[in-house]
Design a protein around this motif. Structure first.
Motif, PDB file in Angstrom:
ATOM      1  N   GLY A  77       0.804  -1.211   0.000  1.00  0.00           N
ATOM      2  CA  GLY A  77       0.000   0.000   0.000  1.00  0.00           C
ATOM      3  C   GLY A  77       0.848   1.277   0.000  1.00  0.00           C
ATOM      4  N   VAL A  78       1.630   1.578  -1.012  1.00  0.00           N
ATOM      5  CA  VAL A  78       1.564   0.988  -2.338  1.00  0.00           C
ATOM      6  C   VAL A  78       2.973   0.746  -2.882  1.00  0.00           C
ATOM      7  CG1 VAL A  78      -0.615   2.145  -2.912  1.00  0.00           C
ATOM      8  CG2 VAL A  78       1.535   3.295  -3.441  1.00  0.00           C
ATOM      9  N   THR A  79       3.054   0.030  -4.026  1.00  0.00           N
ATOM     10  CA  THR A  79       4.288  -0.040  -4.801  1.00  0.00           C
ATOM     11  C   THR A  79       4.360   1.179  -5.714  1.00  0.00           C
ATOM     12  OG1 THR A  79       4.119  -2.450  -4.852  1.00  0.00           O
ATOM     13  CG2 THR A  79       5.624  -1.427  -6.426  1.00  0.00           C
ATOM     14  N   LEU A  80       5.508   1.848  -5.743  1.00  0.00           N
ATOM     15  CA  LEU A  80       5.692   2.963  -6.682  1.00  0.00           C
ATOM     16  C   LEU A  80       5.936   2.371  -8.068  1.00  0.00           C
ATOM     17  CD1 LEU A  80       7.947   5.336  -4.528  1.00  0.00           C
ATOM     18  CD2 LEU A  80       5.445   5.216  -4.670  1.00  0.00           C
ATOM     19  N   THR A  81       5.020   2.654  -9.008  1.00  0.00           N
ATOM     20  CA  THR A  81       5.036   1.926 -10.272  1.00  0.00           C
ATOM     21  C   THR A  81       5.652   2.655 -11.467  1.00  0.00           C
ATOM     22  OG1 THR A  81       2.728   2.584 -10.579  1.00  0.00           O
ATOM     23  CG2 THR A  81       3.138   0.390  -9.720  1.00  0.00           C
ATOM     24  N   PRO A  82       5.831   3.984 -11.479  1.00  0.00           N
ATOM     25  CA  PRO A  82       6.604   4.542 -12.591  1.00  0.00           C
ATOM     26  C   PRO A  82       7.974   3.858 -12.672  1.00  0.00           C
ATOM     27  CG  PRO A  82       5.477   6.296 -11.435  1.00  0.00           C
ATOM     28  CD  PRO A  82       5.266   5.049 -10.626  1.00  0.00           C
TER      29      PRO A  82
END
Length: 356
Positions: A77-82
């Motif tokens: 909550g959460v994975t940084l996805t860029p």
């Protein structure tokens, strides 16, 4: 309603010793939550946010928790996805591996990061973060469900690749998004994603946000294989039999939490060194005002703090607004571990049964 715990891993006075103590304490808190019947344990991903959040490798923490627990769900909550933070293929692999080892207990949330500290440390293209996040959302569930994955996109090009392992949950783990504005909540709903939302606003304001989200979900074009229709809030929470003692710890911890967060998110500078965030106790007048304000009709829904009776009243407001899950922030930088453990137990025994 579901009840979970949220971990930023805050430390008011960080050192190598206090970090070590904190990480082990958070594991102990998560294990207790599992034994007491909490729904999930969620952990953030942040980098360089000294004092505010020391959880820079949630995949390690959550894996350790999964090995020590049996029932509690394991939430990113959460994975940084860029992709400058995490390549989508690496995210898909790690989350699937954790889902396998936890026997299908993973919830996966994603986000962009609004902190200049993180954005600049990873040399991100800041105007492109939203589009990079969106591309990753489309890629990752396909990696989980296709035998052979390939991608030609705006930012990434991947030749035919067999991405392994595959998750246990089918078609894939539930997908969530961090939402800080009404617009991002509507976007998440339109994509069929669950919402992870810091608690804020009055009951009427929160009810409208939830209703708008439900309407967006009803017309969703899911970016994953399934719709996750789920609205979660993350209130500050300390619950003790002694109402005043709970408020002393809870409102002090909440003030430090929000002020340390603002140091990284509300300003344009990149803090180095100790934060200008008040970790001291509230004055008697401040505490009295905070305690009285909990019961006002227009009180902002930012916390679940106080005695079990007072907290049942606060939780009821979230339930009336249509919230599906409260992810309680009990681990706070100014709250001793033993108080957090007592709070976790008191909530489970004297609040949770009224709603769960």
């Amino acid at each position: 309603m579901k009840f979970s715990l949220f971990f930023e891993m805050q430390i008011a006075e960080p050192s190598r010793r206090t970090e070590r103590e904190l990480f082990h304490q958070c594991v102990e808190q998560a294990v207790l939550a599992d034994r007491l019947g909490y729904h999930a344990v969620w952990a953030v991903e942040h980098h360089g946010l000294r004092e505010y959040a020391h959880c820079s490798a949630p995949e390690v923490f959550l894996s350790y928790v999964a090995a020590r627990t049996e029932r509690v769900r394991i939430g990113h909550g959460v994975t940084l996805t860029p992709y400058r933070y995490n390549h989508p293929m690496r995210i898909a692999e790690r989350v699937a591996m954790l889902d396998v080892l936890s026997d299908g207990r993973v919830n996966w949330g994603s986000g962009k990061s609004g902190s200049r500290t993180e954005q600049e440390a990873f040399e991100s293209d800041i105007p492109a973060l939203r589009d990079q996040w969106l591309e990753a959302q489309a890629m990752i569930p396909q990696m989980w469900t296709r035998d052979v994955f390939e991608w030609q996109g705006k930012f990434l090009n991947i030749p035919p690749t067999q991405v392994v392992p595959k998750p246990v949950q089918q078609p894939h783990p539930p997908m969530f998004a961090a939402c800080t504005t009404p617009a991002s909540t509507l976007e998440a709903g339109g994509l069929g994603l669950g919402v992870l939302n810091f608690a804020a606003g009055t009951k009427a304001e929160l009810t409208k946000k939830v209703d708008d989200y439900r309407a967006a979900v009803a017309g969703a074009e899911p970016i994953g294989e399934v719709v996750t229709n789920h609205y979660a809030c993350t209130p500050i929470s300390i619950v003790l039999d002694d109402d005043r003692k709970a408020c002393e710890f809870g409102f002090r911890g909440g003030r430090y939490f929000w002020r340390s967060q603002q140091e990284y998110y509300a300003y344009t500078n990149r803090p180095i060194g100790p934060l200008d965030a008040d970790a001291g106790p509230l004055s008697d007048e401040e505490l009295r005002t905070a305690m009285d304000g909990r019961h006002a009709d227009d009180a902002p829904l930012t916390g679940v703090i106080g005695s079990p009776a007072a907290c049942r009243e606060q939780v009821q407001r979230f339930q009336d607004a249509g919230v599906d899950e409260l992810i309680l922030i009990m681990q706070l930088g100014t709250v001793p571990h033993e108080v957090t453990m007592t709070s976790i137990r008191t909530f489970a025994e004297k609040v949770m049964p009224w709603f769960a």
